[in-house]
Design an enzyme around this catalytic site. Structure first.
Site, PDB file in Angstrom:
ATOM      1  CB  CYS A  44      -0.987  -0.051   1.159  1.00 20.12           C
ATOM      2  SG  CYS A  44      -2.459   0.910   0.851  1.00 20.12           S
ATOM      3  CG  HIS A  96      -3.426  -3.575   3.268  1.00 20.17           C
ATOM      4  ND1 HIS A  96      -2.433  -3.092   4.082  1.00 20.17           N
ATOM      5  CD2 HIS A  96      -4.057  -2.493   2.763  1.00 20.17           C
ATOM      6  CE1 HIS A  96      -2.461  -1.770   4.077  1.00 20.17           C
ATOM      7  NE2 HIS A  96      -3.446  -1.384   3.282  1.00 20.17           N
ATOM      8  CD  GLU A 118      -1.301  -6.281   5.373  1.00 20.43           C
ATOM      9  OE1 GLU A 118      -0.978  -6.546   4.202  1.00 20.43           O
ATOM     10  OE2 GLU A 118      -1.467  -5.112   5.796  1.00 20.43           O
TER      11      GLU A 118
HETATM   12  N1  GLN Z   1      -1.888   6.744   2.794  1.00 25.96           N
HETATM   13  C1  GLN Z   1      -1.959   5.958   1.608  1.00 25.96           C
HETATM   14  C2  GLN Z   1      -3.324   6.073   0.940  1.00 25.96           C
HETATM   15  O1  GLN Z   1      -4.284   6.470   1.545  1.00 25.96           O
HETATM   16  C3  GLN Z   1      -1.643   4.508   1.904  1.00 25.96           C
HETATM   17  C4  GLN Z   1      -2.665   3.840   2.743  1.00 25.96           C
HETATM   18  C5  GLN Z   1      -2.204   2.529   3.316  1.00 25.96           C
HETATM   19  O2  GLN Z   1      -1.018   2.220   3.290  1.00 25.96           O
HETATM   20  N2  GLN Z   1      -3.108   1.754   3.908  1.00 25.96           N
HETATM   21  O3  GLN Z   1      -3.463   5.736  -0.204  1.00 25.96           O
END
Ligand code: GLN
Length: 523
Positions: free
Chosen positions: A360, A487, A489
């Site tokens: 992310c 994600h 995970e």
């Molecule tokens: N801050 C970034 C976004 O909003 C990444 C978010 C995250 O890593 N969950 O896109």
């Protein structure tokens, strides 16, 4: 439906979540189908707005629910897929009651905690408990309910009262209350003291609930499943617990001798709970490779140039740790703290052929780094960190509203289509054409810069079905340099590690190519 309620007494942090999940595992091992509900007696409607510093990781479900990290434990322990409604909060209950009140559904009555809030809690529990979560049809046999907080807290009173009523309405043999309590050990002789637990049981009883079992820390095997099954009148249909897989996994883990050093470069490195699912996913992947994970937490800001002057020891230590690691992981995050340090870590990994997984924010970081170092766009940035950047390589791409914080996130399960069958990540995902993973972000790689990035060697090998949203990047010239907008995970399981975490660990230990070749031949 049979209910097992787990409450906690005396102090928090005794392991109610793990107790409740473990009870679920044992009942499942007895051949029963199990679901679970977590009750959080706070006023936030969900965990989405809560800081990981204070509350640990925000766990994301398939349906986009942002929930307490205990639901992650339930999904991993029980191998189920829960819904946002499996996490009940005071905020959700009040919201539903207040909406009904505004609609006039209470027909002029005075709306009160008892019976309206307590009825709403009961109805919620009863309707959520029958949602199938294990991929089979029909409701589970047992619903394990964990009540957050400690008995006696003002916040949890309406829940205790609702659960008391529930215990009566479902009847004796469908309700088992397990109270997790503390037995402190005092003095040099180490005498165990039961008084605090006595008080907390008395508190529960004053509220109309009597525990059937007390869970106190102990090293003895006391066949708790037998007492629970007996209370729920399930002894005749349950089989003796078959925990061979779990036992084998625990034994394997206990006997691991070799370890692999993983540098985790993030913002919240003081608290492992802030990245709980990432830590678990690393564990699953390492155990699958017969390795013990050795996670080196690096506060991203310590890597930054400024810290060399301000805190030179921390700066040197952080770089020493990074250079000692076999691979680098930059997990998700929000806000600009530590971003410069994360960029340095991504650059180091890219230039030195060190396996890198960016999740992310970690993917966005690798795009910013690449644009700056390789394309020479010095001020390339995400508009999250620099709204005025002349080279916005990561931009705000909400799915919902642009103005309401609460609905601008891209949340929950979304499909990623692989663009090239021969890329490393598609091979890791067993040559599937697509993969469904969970998301939680507002920003994404700017679709307008894909062309130049790809020409310079950074490949976007996974996209959404519109082709506008970049989901997976790879650097084919590097042994393992992968960024994912989702994600992975959250869907990793013990015994079934996330393919990307597995890829990272295999690459870190020089086994990736052999693994992919074998995979290719077998498929
Ligand atoms: N801050 C970034 C976004 O909003 C990444 C978010 C995250 O890593 N969950 O896109």
């Amino acid at each position: 439906m049979k209910y097992v309620l787990v409450t906690g007494g005396v102090v928090s942090g005794l392991g109610k979540g793990v107790t409740a999940s473990s009870i679920g595992v044992v009942l499942k091992a007895c051949g029963l189908r199990v679901t679970s509900i977590k009750i959080d007696p706070y006023l936030n409607t969900d965990a989405g707005t809560m800081s990981p510093f204070e509350h640990g990781e925000v766990f994301v479900l398939d349906d986009g629910g942002e929930v307490d990290l205990d639901l992650g434990n339930y999904e991993r322990f029980l191998d189920v897929t829960l819904t946002r409604d499996n996490n009940i909060t005071t905020g959700k209950i009040y919201q539903s009651v207040l909406e009904k009140e505004r609609r006039g559904d209470y027909l002029g009555k005075t709306v009160q905690v008892v019976p309206h809030i307590t009825d709403a809690i009961k109805t919620w529990i009863e309707s959520v408990s029958v949602i199938p979560v294990d991929g089979k049809e029909g409701p589970a046999d047992v619903c394990v309910i964990e009540l957050g907080g400690t008995v006696g807290d003002i916040e949890s009173m309406p829940f205790i009262e609702a659960l008391r009523q529930l215990s009566f309405s479902v009847g004796q043999e469908n309700f088992c209350l397990i109270h997790v309590s503390l037995i402190p050990v005092l003095g040099v002789v180490g005498e165990q003291k039961t008084k605090p637990t006595q008080h907390s049981v008395r508190e529960l009883r004053a509220l109309g609930l009597t525990p059937h079992l007390l869970a106190c820390r102990s090293a003895e095997n006391q066949n708790a499943h037998h007492s629970i099954l007996q209370q729920l009148n399930l002894l005749s249909i349950a089989r003796p617990p078959d925990l061979r897989d779990w036992t084998k996994m625990a034994e394997t883990y206990d006997n691991l001798t070799n370890s692999v050093r993983i540098a985790m470069v993030g913002k919240y490195v003081g608290l492992a709970d802030s990245y709980l699912s990432v830590v678990k996913a690393l564990l699953h992947a390492c155990v699958a490779c017969s390795l013990k994970p050795s996670i080196d937490w690096i506060a991203a800001s310590d890597l930054e140039d400024d810290s060399a002057k301000l805190i030179p020891e921390a700066h040197a230590a952080a770089w020493g740790t990074l250079k000692n690691a076999a691979c680098v992981l930059v997990p998700g995050g929000f806000g600009d703290r530590g971003v410069r340090g994360m960029i340095l870590a991504a650059k180091y990994a890219r230039e030195n052929n060190v396996p890198y997984l960016g999740i992310c924010l970690g993917m966005q970081i690798s795009v910013i780094e690449f644009a700056r170092s390789v394309l020479g766009l010095e001020r390339a940035d995400s508009t999250e960190f620099d709204a005025q950047t002349p080279n916005p390589v990561v931009i705000f791409m909400p799915e919902g509203s642009r103005t309401h914080m609460g609905s601008t996130m891209r949340l929950g399960s979304r499909r990623t289509l692989f663009q090239a069958p021969d890329c490393t990540t598609s091979k890791l995902y067993h040559n599937s054409e697509y993969v469904d993973e969970r998301h939680r972000h507002r920003y994404e790689v700017n679709p307008d810069v894909i062309g130049v990035l790809e020409e310079a060697g950074l490949k976007f090998v996974g996209k959404d079905d519109s082709g506008r949203r970049m989901e997976i990047l790879e650097l084919p010239s590097h042994p393992f340099y992968v960024g994912v907008q989702f994600h992975p995970e959250f869907k990793s399981r013990p015994g079934r590690p996330s393919p990307l975490f597995l890829g990272l660990i295999l690459a870190a230990t020089g086994q990736l190519e052999t693994y992919l070749d074998q995979n290719q031949n077998s498929s």
